[in-house]
Design a protein around this motif. Structure first.
Motif: not given
Length: 122
Positions: A23-39
Motif C-alpha cells: 500500500q505504501s509503495e503503491g501510493c508512492r508510485a501513483l504519486m510519482s506517476l502523477f508528479l513526474c509526467d503531468v501530460k
C-alpha cells in the motif's frame, strides 16, 4: 503508457490490500506517476487510482507513510487538471480520509504537508 502503469499499480493495491508495504509503495508510485509526467495525468486520472489511495488510507489509518503517500497521490492527481480534481474529490470518502489523516497524524509533518496539498487540490 503512464495510464496503464497507474491502472496496474491500483490493481495490485486492491489485490494486496492488507499488505502495508504494498500500500505504501503503491501510493508512492501513483504519486510519482502523477508528479513526474503531468501530460499523462488526464489519462491516469481515468483509472481507479484515487479509489485505491482512499482504500489504502482507510485500511491503514495508523500508518503515517501510507497516509502521506496516499495524500500525495491525490494531491498530484488533481494538480492543474479540472477533470482530475473532480475525480479525486469525488472518490468515495476521499475528503473524509484526508481529514482523518490530518487529525490522526498531527505530529507528522509529511502527512500534514501532503494532506493539505490534497485538500487544496480537491
Amino acid at each position: 503508457m503512464q495510464a496503464n502503469a497507474a491502472e496496474v499499480v491500483a490493481a495490485g493495491m486492491r489485490r494486496h490490500a492488507a499488505d502495508e508495504s504494498v500500500q505504501s509503495e503503491g501510493c508512492r508510485a501513483l504519486m510519482s506517476l502523477f508528479l513526474c509526467d503531468v501530460k499523462h495525468t488526464t489519462k491516469a486520472g481515468c483509472t481507479s487510482a484515487s479509489e485505491a489511495s482512499v482504500a489504502a488510507m482507510r485500511g491503514h489509518a495508523r500508518c503515517g507513510p501510507i497516509q502521506a503517500n496516499a495524500c500525495g497521490a491525490l494531491h498530484f492527481m488533481a494538480f492543474d487538471d479540472e477533470n482530475n480534481v473532480t475525480r479525486a474529490g469525488n472518490a468515495p470518502g476521499a475528503i473524509e480520509a484526508v481529514v482523518a489523516a490530518l487529525r490522526g497524524h498531527l505530529e507528522s509533518s509529511d502527512v500534514q504537508h501532503e494532506a493539505c496539498g490534497a485538500l487544496n487540490g480537491m
